[in-house]
Design a protein around this motif. Structure first.
Motif, PDB file in Angstrom:
ATOM      1  N   ALA A 159       0.834  -1.207   0.000  1.00 35.94           N
ATOM      2  CA  ALA A 159       0.000   0.000   0.000  1.00 35.94           C
ATOM      3  C   ALA A 159       0.865   1.251   0.000  1.00 35.94           C
ATOM      4  O   ALA A 159       0.547   2.239  -0.682  1.00 35.94           O
ATOM      5  N   LEU A 160       1.958   1.212   0.734  1.00 32.40           N
ATOM      6  CA  LEU A 160       2.866   2.358   0.771  1.00 32.40           C
ATOM      7  C   LEU A 160       3.529   2.569  -0.582  1.00 32.40           C
ATOM      8  O   LEU A 160       3.618   3.707  -1.067  1.00 32.40           O
ATOM      9  N   LYS A 161       3.960   1.500  -1.208  1.00 33.47           N
ATOM     10  CA  LYS A 161       4.588   1.620  -2.528  1.00 33.47           C
ATOM     11  C   LYS A 161       3.623   2.211  -3.546  1.00 33.47           C
ATOM     12  O   LYS A 161       4.009   3.044  -4.377  1.00 33.47           O
ATOM     13  N   SER A 162       2.370   1.810  -3.468  1.00 38.14           N
ATOM     14  CA  SER A 162       1.367   2.325  -4.402  1.00 38.14           C
ATOM     15  C   SER A 162       1.076   3.799  -4.167  1.00 38.14           C
ATOM     16  O   SER A 162       0.770   4.548  -5.106  1.00 38.14           O
ATOM     17  N   ALA A 163       1.175   4.223  -2.912  1.00 37.87           N
ATOM     18  CA  ALA A 163       0.834   5.605  -2.573  1.00 37.87           C
ATOM     19  C   ALA A 163       1.955   6.588  -2.868  1.00 37.87           C
ATOM     20  O   ALA A 163       1.713   7.779  -3.103  1.00 37.87           O
ATOM     21  N   ALA A 164       3.191   6.116  -2.861  1.00 38.44           N
ATOM     22  CA  ALA A 164       4.351   6.998  -3.025  1.00 38.44           C
ATOM     23  C   ALA A 164       4.558   7.325  -4.500  1.00 38.44           C
ATOM     24  O   ALA A 164       4.847   6.447  -5.315  1.00 38.44           O
ATOM     25  N   GLY A 165       4.390   8.615  -4.843  1.00 33.67           N
ATOM     26  CA  GLY A 165       4.534   9.028  -6.237  1.00 33.67           C
ATOM     27  C   GLY A 165       5.412  10.244  -6.394  1.00 33.67           C
ATOM     28  O   GLY A 165       6.047  10.720  -5.437  1.00 33.67           O
ATOM     29  N   ASP A 166       5.447  10.782  -7.598  1.00 38.36           N
ATOM     30  CA  ASP A 166       6.275  11.949  -7.883  1.00 38.36           C
ATOM     31  C   ASP A 166       5.804  13.209  -7.163  1.00 38.36           C
ATOM     32  O   ASP A 166       6.548  14.177  -7.036  1.00 38.36           O
ATOM     33  N   ASP A 167       4.543  13.193  -6.711  1.00 36.39           N
ATOM     34  CA  ASP A 167       4.002  14.364  -6.012  1.00 36.39           C
ATOM     35  C   ASP A 167       4.192  14.291  -4.503  1.00 36.39           C
ATOM     36  O   ASP A 167       3.739  15.164  -3.767  1.00 36.39           O
ATOM     37  N   THR A 168       4.883  13.233  -4.022  1.00 35.25           N
ATOM     38  CA  THR A 168       4.995  13.004  -2.582  1.00 35.25           C
ATOM     39  C   THR A 168       6.149  13.793  -1.985  1.00 35.25           C
ATOM     40  O   THR A 168       7.310  13.588  -2.351  1.00 35.25           O
TER      41      THR A 168
END
Length: 386
Positions: A159-168
């Motif tokens: 879930a953390l990997k999916s949530a972490a993006g370029d906007d984080t």
């Protein structure tokens, strides 16, 4: 009719004085205080060294504002960042204020706006800190909150990997979720957070408001993990009851918070700093921390028969921040029975009671508390509805 707002579910006793672990109410009844003001009076009530420090400072200077240099703040900052990845401190008045400062610093430094937080987390009740908090009960009735927080399950790597993006901009986490049920960060999850932050250039904010100042058996709880924070927030135990909070940041953060970027009228005032300096002088000593860990092990041994009996589901936590997960969905009855028996406790969610004794608690006081718990927990559970 009270002249106070009714925003606290107050217990019908008034604590009028305290010394060490023992407090006394308005009727003269004494209690073992295993709340420590919710992890605040880490050195116990009316610690003589802190009383003396405040008395001396009160005769010199109470307030001058942050428009002037403060050698006392400099000394305290040095103590807080020593032997850590951090280099600078900002002083405020509470944990929520420290977390607000951390949110602002992370967004300003990265020029990104999303911060990942976790279900069952608690970061405070100001608008930004409330938006970051992963508990709906804190947010009800306040309308639309800040949309820049992405909330994911605690200890869930995918879930953390999916949530972490370029906007984080940052990941914001408690190593032990105190208010959320005394939930402890998994080692694998810690490693994953570190890896994701390094790979994606995401800042790491560790909320040590409840876990810091030796509460969990190290100066800061993150020191027991693989985490390398860019920002750490503190409050509660830092002043041992005198209001003070702090945000610590790495060297890279220094230029981001330039003059005018953030501020506070009362933060880091001379009285607060004098109390906090004395706290760190005592609580950061190796011998003191070793004693905390010895007491933690002893308390866990005392609680083991309760766990072995099946009267509770689990005992978890670190140092002297422990949670007992009960077999009932509502642990408030246990808290009330403990209070009647002379032991003050605080819940952590509906089914968990927290043990937060002062770090100066004696082994005899631990034995007394465990004896009360052994008496009340089975009887409370046995009468719980099916």
């Amino acid at each position: 009719m009270t002249s106070l707002f009714n925003n606290y579910a107050r217990r019908p006793i008034s604590i009028v004085k305290g010394q060490g672990t023992i407090v006394e109410d308005q009727t003269g009844k004494s209690y073992l205080d295993f709340t420590s003001g919710i992890a605040v009076t880490n050195l116990g009530h009316a610690h003589p060294a802190i009383v003396e420090a405040l008395q001396k400072q009160s005769e010199k200077l109470w307030h001058i504002s942050n428009l002037f240099e403060s050698p006392a703040q400099e000394k305290l900052a040095e103590a807080l960042v020593a032997d850590t990845p951090l280099a600078h401190a900002f002083f405020c008045n509470s944990g929520a204020e420290a977390n607000e400062a951390a949110i602002k610093l992370a967004r300003k430094h990265t020029q990104k706006h999303v911060i990942i937080t976790f279900e069952k987390s608690f970061h405070g009740r100001t608008f930004g800190a409330m938006s970051a908090t992963g508990q709906d009960k804190v947010k009800q009735g306040f309308g639309p909150l800040l949309e820049s927080f992405r909330n994911v399950p605690f200890n869930d790597i995918e879930a953390l990997k999916s949530a972490a993006g370029d906007d984080t901009a940052a990941i914001m986490i408690e190593v032990i979720q105190g208010e959320g049920g005394v939930n402890v960060l998994d080692q694998a999850f810690s490693d994953a957070i570190k890896e994701i932050c390094e790979e994606k250039g995401i800042l790491l904010i560790v909320d040590e408001v409840q876990t810091g100042i030796s509460r969990t058996g190290t100066r800061y709880a993150y020191e027991q993990t693989s985490l390398k924070p860019d920002i750490v927030t503190l409050a509660k135990g830092l002043g041992n009851g005198f209001p003070i909070g702090a945000m610590l940041g790495s060297q890279e953060m220094f230029e981001t918070f330039g003059p005018g970027s953030h501020g506070t009228t009362f933060g880091g005032n001379p009285l607060a700093v004098s109390a906090a300096q004395k706290v760190t002088d005592i609580a950061f000593e190796k011998a003191f921390i070793d004693e905390v860990n010895e007491k933690s092990e002893y308390l866990l041994q005392l609680l083991q028969p309760i766990l072995d009996s099946g009267a509770v589901k689990a005992v978890r936590g670190k140092g002297l921040l422990l949670g007992i997960e009960c077999n009932t969905e509502d642990a408030s009855g246990i808290v009330q029975k403990a209070e009647n028996a002379g032991l003050l406790l605080v819940p952590a969610g509906p089914s968990v009671i927290r043990l937060l004794p002062p770090l100066t608690v004696t082994k005899q006081e631990l034995e007394q508390a465990a004896s009360i718990l052994k008496t009340i927990i089975p009887s409370t559970v046995s009468t719980a509805p099916e």
